[in-house]
Motif scaffolding. Structure first.
Motif, PDB file in Angstrom:
ATOM      1  N   GLU A 200       0.841  -1.189   0.000  1.00  0.00           N
ATOM      2  CA  GLU A 200       0.000   0.000   0.000  1.00  0.00           C
ATOM      3  C   GLU A 200       0.878   1.242   0.000  1.00  0.00           C
ATOM      4  O   GLU A 200       1.850   1.335   0.752  1.00  0.00           O
ATOM      5  CB  GLU A 200      -0.905  -0.009   1.231  1.00  0.00           C
ATOM      6  CG  GLU A 200      -1.848   1.169   1.314  1.00  0.00           C
ATOM      7  CD  GLU A 200      -2.914   1.101   0.247  1.00  0.00           C
ATOM      8  OE1 GLU A 200      -3.293   2.152  -0.272  1.00  0.00           O
ATOM      9  OE2 GLU A 200      -3.359  -0.004  -0.054  1.00  0.00           O
ATOM     10  N   THR A 201       0.567   2.173  -0.840  1.00  0.00           N
ATOM     11  CA  THR A 201       1.379   3.387  -0.976  1.00  0.00           C
ATOM     12  C   THR A 201       0.610   4.640  -0.605  1.00  0.00           C
ATOM     13  O   THR A 201       1.115   5.747  -0.817  1.00  0.00           O
ATOM     14  CB  THR A 201       1.890   3.528  -2.417  1.00  0.00           C
ATOM     15  OG1 THR A 201       0.778   3.554  -3.313  1.00  0.00           O
ATOM     16  CG2 THR A 201       2.805   2.382  -2.783  1.00  0.00           C
ATOM     17  N   LEU A 202      -0.622   4.505  -0.077  1.00  0.00           N
ATOM     18  CA  LEU A 202      -1.437   5.664   0.276  1.00  0.00           C
ATOM     19  C   LEU A 202      -1.737   5.647   1.769  1.00  0.00           C
ATOM     20  O   LEU A 202      -1.745   4.602   2.418  1.00  0.00           O
ATOM     21  CB  LEU A 202      -2.754   5.663  -0.515  1.00  0.00           C
ATOM     22  CG  LEU A 202      -2.654   5.744  -2.035  1.00  0.00           C
ATOM     23  CD1 LEU A 202      -4.031   5.606  -2.651  1.00  0.00           C
ATOM     24  CD2 LEU A 202      -2.007   7.051  -2.471  1.00  0.00           C
ATOM     25  N   VAL A 203      -2.007   6.817   2.300  1.00  0.00           N
ATOM     26  CA  VAL A 203      -2.447   6.978   3.685  1.00  0.00           C
ATOM     27  C   VAL A 203      -3.792   7.683   3.689  1.00  0.00           C
ATOM     28  O   VAL A 203      -4.179   8.319   2.704  1.00  0.00           O
ATOM     29  CB  VAL A 203      -1.408   7.784   4.506  1.00  0.00           C
ATOM     30  CG1 VAL A 203      -0.130   6.986   4.662  1.00  0.00           C
ATOM     31  CG2 VAL A 203      -1.133   9.130   3.853  1.00  0.00           C
ATOM     32  N   HIS A 204      -4.510   7.554   4.812  1.00  0.00           N
ATOM     33  CA  HIS A 204      -5.847   8.143   4.970  1.00  0.00           C
ATOM     34  C   HIS A 204      -6.819   7.575   3.936  1.00  0.00           C
ATOM     35  O   HIS A 204      -7.612   8.310   3.333  1.00  0.00           O
ATOM     36  CB  HIS A 204      -5.804   9.679   4.867  1.00  0.00           C
ATOM     37  CG  HIS A 204      -4.852  10.325   5.816  1.00  0.00           C
ATOM     38  ND1 HIS A 204      -4.939  10.198   7.192  1.00  0.00           N
ATOM     39  CD2 HIS A 204      -3.756  11.116   5.587  1.00  0.00           C
ATOM     40  CE1 HIS A 204      -3.958  10.869   7.772  1.00  0.00           C
ATOM     41  NE2 HIS A 204      -3.214  11.423   6.824  1.00  0.00           N
ATOM     42  N   THR A 205      -6.768   6.282   3.745  1.00  0.00           N
ATOM     43  CA  THR A 205      -7.684   5.636   2.805  1.00  0.00           C
ATOM     44  C   THR A 205      -8.823   4.966   3.562  1.00  0.00           C
ATOM     45  O   THR A 205      -8.776   4.790   4.781  1.00  0.00           O
ATOM     46  CB  THR A 205      -6.942   4.584   1.966  1.00  0.00           C
ATOM     47  OG1 THR A 205      -6.381   3.601   2.843  1.00  0.00           O
ATOM     48  CG2 THR A 205      -5.828   5.212   1.154  1.00  0.00           C
TER      49      THR A 205
END
Length: 426
Positions: A200-205
């Motif tokens: 995973e490369t995103l935050v706040h998902t």
């Protein structure tokens, strides 16, 4: 002057004008290049309407509607009441009452082909061939952003720490024992394993999002089960897991190991443009050769929009078209041969041992693939790449076998070099 002559002349002219046929009216020619169509011909049989034949009479429509779109039976209604709420049942009954089966019969088009939908009004099942994947995940968050390098390192460290058992004290424990405990205790679930493959490369998902990929067909799909099997032959020893050489195996009788041992080389690459009403469509044309280095040579040409596909097809065709090439002492050819393709002439001459390969780069690759070591080739005229390769292969195939000539003449063939050197000529 007499008055009778002018009167006679006038009378003769009057009679001649009356005897001439009337001129036909000028025809109007069309400016079309095609021939004129014949007049509308009357049909041999009288046109009969479907109403007159009784095919679409009210009685026939009613009968077909009841047969094709039957109403729910009381048993089916009881099953529906067990699955749906009273409000949903009321909506279903209102929808059934609003749709007239006669309208479906007259205006609807029911498919009869073998690729029709397997249902008309039953949407309780999801068919991967027809239906889209259900979107169960929430929409992505607008606050989502990519991780920084520090956040990515912290996330990876946290996931690795969660995998370590908490009820085991690893202090002052030998490395072998630690390794054995980790092998027994750590069982990575599929979601965690997917993270290491696709992190995973995103935050706040909002968690996993809906996938745009179509669902797989499945192994037990009706009409598909048991039909499609992976083209893997256990005898290949894992050399062709993608099934690339299975068709070539059936055509040539060679094993995958023998196919991979054959040397292939792409000699000519061209780009062809096909002009269409939508623009130019570029395709790649490839000419390749194949040889086992021991007297066999093949040539193949293929064309495709993708360069990789054209190269692969040309190589497979070259392996399929392998033909034997006559060689003298397994190093050169018999005498001098010549071939012409188009305006290109290729002349090949035999040479003594140690002479080497003296030819252009494309002919050099051909001789090396077939297993010829001493030869000289020249092209006195045009040097078109495609024609030069084809002429060289044609010249090698057109050699005359001295044994066949000797048998035809009824004489015995003796090799002077082998006699002189006692057979030690290699």
């Amino acid at each position: 002057m007499s008055v009778a002559r002018p009167a006679r002349c006038l009378l003769s002219r009057r009679l001649a004008a009356a005897a001439k046929p009337a001129a036909s009216p000028s025809q109007c020619h069309s400016f079309h290049s095609s021939a004129q169509l014949a007049g509308r011909r009357k049909p041999r049989f009288k046109s009969i309407r479907a109403e007159e034949m009784g095919l679409i009479s009210p009685e026939k429509i009613e009968e077909y509607s009841k047969q094709t779109f039957p109403k729910y039976t009381p048993e089916e209604m009881e099953v529906l009441r067990t699955r749906y709420t009273p409000e949903q049942m009321a909506a279903l009954e209102a929808g059934e009452a609003a749709i007239d089966p006669n309208d479906l019969t007259i205006q609807g088009r029911i498919r009869r082909d073998p690729y029709r939908l397997p249902y008309l009004d039953d949407f309780s099942k999801i068919y991967p061939i027809i239906d889209k994947r259900p979107q169960t995940a929430p929409p992505p968050s607008p606050r989502a952003r990519f991780m920084t390098e520090e956040e990515h390192a912290e996330d990876l460290t946290k996931r690795l720490e969660d995998l370590i058992p908490k009820d085991v004290n690893f202090q002052n424990m030998p490395d072998e024992e630690v390794e054995n405990i980790l092998k027994k205790r750590i069982d990575i679930p599929m979601e965690e394993a997917k993270y290491f493959l696709e992190p995973e490369t995103l935050v706040h998902t909002n968690g996993p999002s809906n996938s745009a990929l179509a669902p797989a067909l499945g192994k037990k799909l009706a009409g598909v089960a048991g039909m499609y099997k992976p083209p893997i032959d256990p005898a290949d020893d894992g050399l062709d897991d993608q099934g690339l050489y299975q068709n070539l195996k059936r055509r040539t009788g060679l094993s995958v190991r023998d196919i991979l041992d054959i040397n292939t080389k792409v000699l000519v690459v061209r780009f062809v443009d096909n002009q269409t009403r939508l623009g130019k469509i570029r395709s790649a044309w490839v000419l390749a050769i194949a040889g086992n280095g021991n007297g066999r040579l093949g040539i193949g040409e293929a064309k495709s929009v993708e360069m990789s596909v054209a190269r692969q097809k040309a190589k497979l065709l070259a392996i399929q078209n392998l033909q034997p090439i006559s060689r003298y002492e397994d190093r050169t050819i018999y005498g001098t041969v010549k071939a012409k393709v188009g305006a290109t002439i290729v002349q090949i001459d035999a040479r003594p041992p140690g002479f080497g390969l003296r030819a252009s780069h494309r002919l050099f690759e051909i001789f090396r693939a077939v297993g010829i070591h001493d030869i000289a080739a020249k092209m006195p005229r045009a040097r078109n790449p495609m024609n030069s390769v084809k002429a060289c292969v044609q010249a090698l195939l057109s050699q005359k076998d001295p044994n066949e000539i000797a048998v035809g003449r009824g004489k015995k063939l003796v090799d002077v070099r082998k006699v002189y050197y006692g057979g030690n000529v290699y």
